[in-house]
Design an enzyme around this catalytic site. Structure first.
Site, PDB file in Angstrom:
ATOM      1  N   ASP A 186      -0.006  -1.377 -11.194  1.00  0.00           N
ATOM      2  CA  ASP A 186       0.614  -1.102  -9.897  1.00  0.00           C
ATOM      3  C   ASP A 186       1.733  -2.087  -9.594  1.00  0.00           C
ATOM      4  O   ASP A 186       1.932  -3.085 -10.284  1.00  0.00           O
ATOM      5  CB  ASP A 186      -0.435  -1.142  -8.792  1.00  0.00           C
ATOM      6  CG  ASP A 186      -1.099  -2.512  -8.665  1.00  0.00           C
ATOM      7  OD1 ASP A 186      -1.384  -3.133  -9.713  1.00  0.00           O
ATOM      8  OD2 ASP A 186      -1.344  -2.974  -7.534  1.00  0.00           O
ATOM      9  N   ASP A 233       7.310  -6.786 -12.250  1.00  0.00           N
ATOM     10  CA  ASP A 233       5.951  -7.269 -11.976  1.00  0.00           C
ATOM     11  C   ASP A 233       5.068  -6.035 -11.798  1.00  0.00           C
ATOM     12  O   ASP A 233       5.005  -5.489 -10.726  1.00  0.00           O
ATOM     13  CB  ASP A 233       5.977  -8.131 -10.717  1.00  0.00           C
ATOM     14  CG  ASP A 233       4.600  -8.612 -10.273  1.00  0.00           C
ATOM     15  OD1 ASP A 233       3.639  -8.477 -11.039  1.00  0.00           O
ATOM     16  OD2 ASP A 233       4.506  -9.103  -9.124  1.00  0.00           O
ATOM     17  N   GLU A 269      -4.021  -4.247  -8.331  1.00  0.00           N
ATOM     18  CA  GLU A 269      -3.942  -5.710  -8.439  1.00  0.00           C
ATOM     19  C   GLU A 269      -3.226  -6.301  -7.243  1.00  0.00           C
ATOM     20  O   GLU A 269      -3.569  -7.389  -6.763  1.00  0.00           O
ATOM     21  CB  GLU A 269      -3.230  -6.091  -9.737  1.00  0.00           C
ATOM     22  CG  GLU A 269      -3.315  -7.563 -10.114  1.00  0.00           C
ATOM     23  CD  GLU A 269      -2.217  -8.425  -9.518  1.00  0.00           C
ATOM     24  OE1 GLU A 269      -2.300  -9.667  -9.641  1.00  0.00           O
ATOM     25  OE2 GLU A 269      -1.255  -7.874  -8.916  1.00  0.00           O
TER      26      GLU A 269
END
Length: 374
Positions: free
Chosen positions: A81, A109, A142
């Site tokens: 995610d 990220d 996360e």
């Protein structure tokens, strides 16, 4: 010798994965694509029910690949995610960087980790180079305080040496310390009254919250400890003294004693402010994840360090104020280091990924697979 990374393939994988919508609890398309890529590499892939438990549409992926050479099983992990706004991403090259169009985050990220890991393994598979047995965990949610990995069944893992590709900072830096995060929630009760006719008969829950916050030490407490008020919620008209207010806060520290002290002080400030005003407060405290500290001689740190040095990278062991899935792996007895991925300005629409750092990250993965030898 570590052979050259296929830079074009790596870049294309990165661009493709960034283009896939993958906000927290909405990782279905990403999970499906990664499952396909892992199966093509020879992995056996299983998906758990974390999505259903969290109200999402995809679970954590757990994949295994038998080794073709000697060595203990290695664990690699990334999250699928990205923070909001993370849908409709349009990645593009801008000189030496990959960026979004400015309306969304880029998703480096943690797409940088995903793409680099896939490229490193692909390189070894296509060239027939020996590698140890591998376990891969791709987590969901996360970015929601590690909720996805919290649902993962750690008992199925056999690795005792793990690497999470998920940190800012130059490739070659290794995160060896990370904090515990405690979430503090409070419901403050006052007494309603007409704010124009009889305000003295009321007890403002908002005022209690404001008084308590003014007495708290917040933001940077010391080198290893932070605290923050995330939100204050109280809905009502201006002509009524508010009788209820909800507050959400957090504290983090690598040192458990300092963390306990900070949380206790925040709770005490709330209780004292409520008592002085004639109101009351209900406080709940929850640890979202535990801190960890890795010794420089631990298996993942030694292996990542040797691999980085074999590539001529500048190596630095450092701490972080953020959590990652490594917090849970370490808590469950699997020494796990976090590898810095080189992405910049994460969690903003100005997020960017230096192309050179992406290539270095994939080479680092390859060097780790090879045992750190150039």
């Amino acid at each position: 010798m570590i052979p050259s990374i296929n830079a074009d393939r790596l870049l294309n994988t990165f661009l493709e994965l960034c283009s896939i919508d993958a906000e927290p609890t909405r990782e279905r398309v990403m999970a499906d694509r990664l499952t396909t890529l892992l199966i093509e590499l020879g992995f056996t892939v299983n998906e758990d029910d974390a999505g259903a438990r969290l109200g999402g549409n995809a679970g954590n992926l757990y994949a295994t690949l038998p080794g073709t050479g000697p060595g203990e099983t290695l664990l690699f992990s990334c999250h699928m995610d990205r923070v909001v706004p993370g849908c409709g991403v349009k990645p593009q090259l801008a000189g030496e960087y990959i960026v979004s169009d400015g309306t969304t985050v880029l998703g480096a990220d943690d797409v940088a980790g995903l793409a680099a890991l896939l490229e490193g393994i692909t390189l070894f598979r296509e060239l027939g180079l020996p590698y140890p047995p591998l376990e891969v965990v791709f987590s969901v949610a996360e970015e929601l305080s590690l909720q996805g990995i919290e649902q993962f069944d750690m008992k199925q893992l056999v690795s005792r040496c793990g690497f999470v590709l998920d940190a800012g900072g130059p490739v070659g830096e290794i995160v060896v310390k990370a904090p515990e995060q405690v979430r503090l929630s409070a419901v403050i009760h006052g007494r309603a009254a007409h704010s124009g006719i009889a305000p003295e008969e009321g007890i403002s829950a908002i005022q209690i919250a404001a008084t308590a916050i003014s007495r708290m030490r917040l933001l940077r407490i010391d080198d290893e400890t932070t605290a923050n008020i995330g939100s204050i919620r109280a809905d009502g008209p201006t002509n009524v003294v508010p009788d209820r207010c909800e507050l959400s806060a957090e504290a983090r520290s690598i040192d458990p004693a300092r963390l306990a002290e900070q949380v206790a002080a925040m709770g005490q400030a709330l209780e004292e402010a409520a008592l002085a005003a004639g109101g009351r407060v209900e406080i709940s405290v929850r640890s979202n994840y535990r801190s960890y500290q890795l010794d420089s001689n631990s298996a993942p740190v030694r292996r990542a360090d040797a691999a980085a040095r074999s590539l001529g990278l500048t190596v630095r062991h450092r701490s972080t104020g953020g959590g990652s899935d490594a917090n849970f792996f370490n808590e469950c007895g699997i020494p796990t280091a976090v590898l810095c991925c080189g992405f910049e300005k994460v969690h903003t629409c100005e997020e960017r990924m230096p192309v050179e750092q992406l290539t270095l990250l994939a080479r680092w993965v390859a060097a780790i697979l090879a045992g750190g030898e150039e």
